[in-house]
Design an enzyme around this catalytic site. Structure first.
Site, PDB file in Angstrom:
ATOM      1  N   LYS A 108      31.180   7.594 -32.326  1.00  9.21           N
ATOM      2  CA  LYS A 108      32.171   8.241 -33.223  1.00  9.21           C
ATOM      3  C   LYS A 108      33.171   9.125 -32.481  1.00  9.21           C
ATOM      4  O   LYS A 108      33.320  10.308 -32.780  1.00  9.21           O
ATOM      5  CB  LYS A 108      31.453   9.030 -34.305  1.00  9.21           C
TER       6      LYS A 108
HETATM    7  O1  LIG Z   1      28.927   6.317 -42.666  1.00 12.85           O
HETATM    8  C1  LIG Z   1      28.068   6.341 -41.796  1.00 12.85           C
HETATM    9  C2  LIG Z   1      28.353   6.168 -40.454  1.00 12.85           C
HETATM   10  C3  LIG Z   1      27.334   6.150 -39.556  1.00 12.85           C
HETATM   11  N1  LIG Z   1      26.045   6.322 -39.931  1.00 12.85           N
HETATM   12  C4  LIG Z   1      24.993   6.255 -38.896  1.00 12.85           C
HETATM   13  O2  LIG Z   1      24.123   5.163 -39.186  1.00 12.85           O
HETATM   14  C5  LIG Z   1      22.774   5.544 -38.961  1.00 12.85           C
HETATM   15  C6  LIG Z   1      22.017   5.528 -40.263  1.00 12.85           C
HETATM   16  O3  LIG Z   1      20.673   5.871 -40.076  1.00 12.85           O
HETATM   17  P1  LIG Z   1      19.547   5.627 -41.233  1.00 12.85           P
HETATM   18  O4  LIG Z   1      18.309   6.193 -40.624  1.00 12.85           O
HETATM   19  O5  LIG Z   1      19.449   4.153 -41.465  1.00 12.85           O
HETATM   20  O6  LIG Z   1      19.995   6.363 -42.435  1.00 12.85           O
HETATM   21  C7  LIG Z   1      22.822   6.898 -38.285  1.00 12.85           C
HETATM   22  O7  LIG Z   1      22.932   6.691 -36.901  1.00 12.85           O
HETATM   23  C8  LIG Z   1      24.117   7.490 -38.811  1.00 12.85           C
HETATM   24  O8  LIG Z   1      24.684   8.431 -37.927  1.00 12.85           O
HETATM   25  C9  LIG Z   1      25.760   6.492 -41.247  1.00 12.85           C
HETATM   26  O9  LIG Z   1      24.589   6.648 -41.660  1.00 12.85           O
HETATM   27  N2  LIG Z   1      26.780   6.488 -42.158  1.00 12.85           N
END
Ligand SMILES: O=c1ccn([C@@H]2O[C@H](COP(=O)(O)O)[C@@H](O)[C@H]2O)c(=O)[nH]1
Length: 320
Positions: free
Chosen positions: A112
């Site tokens: 990001k």
């Molecule tokens: O909008 C967003 C952008 C990035 N993320 C990232 O994805 C994963 C989600 O993790 P989970 O454990 O499946 O919830 C995490 O790395 C976030 O920083 C997001 O969730 N939403």
């Protein structure tokens, strides 16, 4: 995105495993098993905990990658989890990316980044390395990175240039999955459109010159699984933009909810689950605090594989 699309087709699976290890998600005996080795290596004992956790993160990731490499097309390491541990954590991140690549996986670095043009040009070396021959040196081992669009076109252009020159991709935040995303992204502009819709149009435009043989550009979009209706509308609005869809599982997103984010051929989106896969071992009744580190690692791998298969099957069930 052609390489990613081929990998998805080969595995018949549009999902990506998020590698977001934390101390709470790695069984304690795995971390403890590195205590002696690390204490013998460090010069300053204060460094030991971060080094020990970093080594544990890599071994944890390696076990998960080995367990899912034949099922999923991609992994998405979240750099924040590694940066939290300092230089040793960054080593664990790059080693994880390198290992996943060796296993044939598409590696999507969730970093990001976003800044003014000159600084973005430095960040864009995530995709191109640095030095006289960029292609020969690729220290991060990523196939794609996530980028923040808030600084506008000059903050994005260096990433697009690096991505196209190196046959890599970027995914730009458009409609994020988190609860507070509406504070900015849903604001209505004078034109009547929402901020995220305007960003969506910018992203589609940024990718216009880089469309590959499958109809998608090198510039993808991040669209949260927690916004099914907006995601469906964005799919129609952004015909050449591939979606990274986080928010499945732990954040409440479902296969039914993300179905509208795919195109008519069941392509066009890659759905991420991190905690739901790498933390699946926590739901297993086979886990015991007294089990050995090796047994815990086996359970982590076995549970992640089962969770990844379930996710794949749930997505397949809603796609054409
Ligand atoms: O909008 C967003 C952008 C990035 N993320 C990232 O994805 C994963 C989600 O993790 P989970 O454990 O499946 O919830 C995490 O790395 C976030 O920083 C997001 O969730 N939403």
């Amino acid at each position: 995105m052609d390489r990613l699309i081929e990998a998805i087709e080969a595995k018949q699976n549009p999902s990506v495993v998020g590698l977001d290890p934390t101390e709470a998600l790695v069984p304690a005996q795995i971390v403890a098993s590195f205590a002696e080795e690390i204490s013998e290596q460090v010069e300053d004992p204060a460094e030991a905990p971060a080094m020990q956790l970093s080594v544990a993160f890599f071994e944890f990731n390696r076990a998960i990658i080995d367990a899912v490499a034949d099922i999923v097309p991609a992994v998405k390491p979240q750099i924040a989890m590694y940066e939290a541990l300092g230089p040793a954590g960054i080593d664990a991140y790059t080693m994880t990316c390198e290992y996943a690549k060796q296993k044939g996986l598409y590696v999507l670095g969730d970093v990001k980044r976003g800044d003014i043009g000159s600084t973005a040009a430095a960040y864009a070396h995530h995709l191109s390395g640095v030095g006289l021959d960029d292609t020969a040196y690729d220290p991060w081992h990523e196939d794609a990175v996530t980028v923040n669009p808030y600084l506008g076109t000059d903050g994005i252009t260096p990433f697009i240039d690096a991505a196209t020159a190196n046959d890599k991709d970027i995914f730009v935040l458009v409609r994020t999955s988190n609860p507070s995303s509406s504070e900015l992204q849903e604001l209505e502009l004078a034109s009547g459109e929402r901020v995220y819709e305007h960003v969506a149009d910018l992203v589609e435009g940024w990718g216009a010159e880089t469309i590959g043989k499958n109809g998608y550009s090198h510039v993808g979009a991040v669209v949260g699984a927690t916004h099914p209706e907006e995601g469906k509308a964005l799919r129609a609005r952004m015909p050449h933009t591939f979606f990274l869809v986080p928010g499945y599982g732990a954040q409440g997103g479902t296969a039914q909810g993300v179905a509208g984010m795919f195109d008519r051929d069941g392509m066009g989106a890659l759905v991420n689950s991190s905690r739901g896969i790498i933390g699946a071992w926590k739901k297993s009744d086979k886990y015991s605090e007294s089990m050995s580190a090796d047994d815990a690692l086996d359970l982590v791998a076995e549970s992640a594989r089962e969770a990844a298969k379930d996710m794949r099957d749930n997505l397949r069930a809603v796609l054409p």
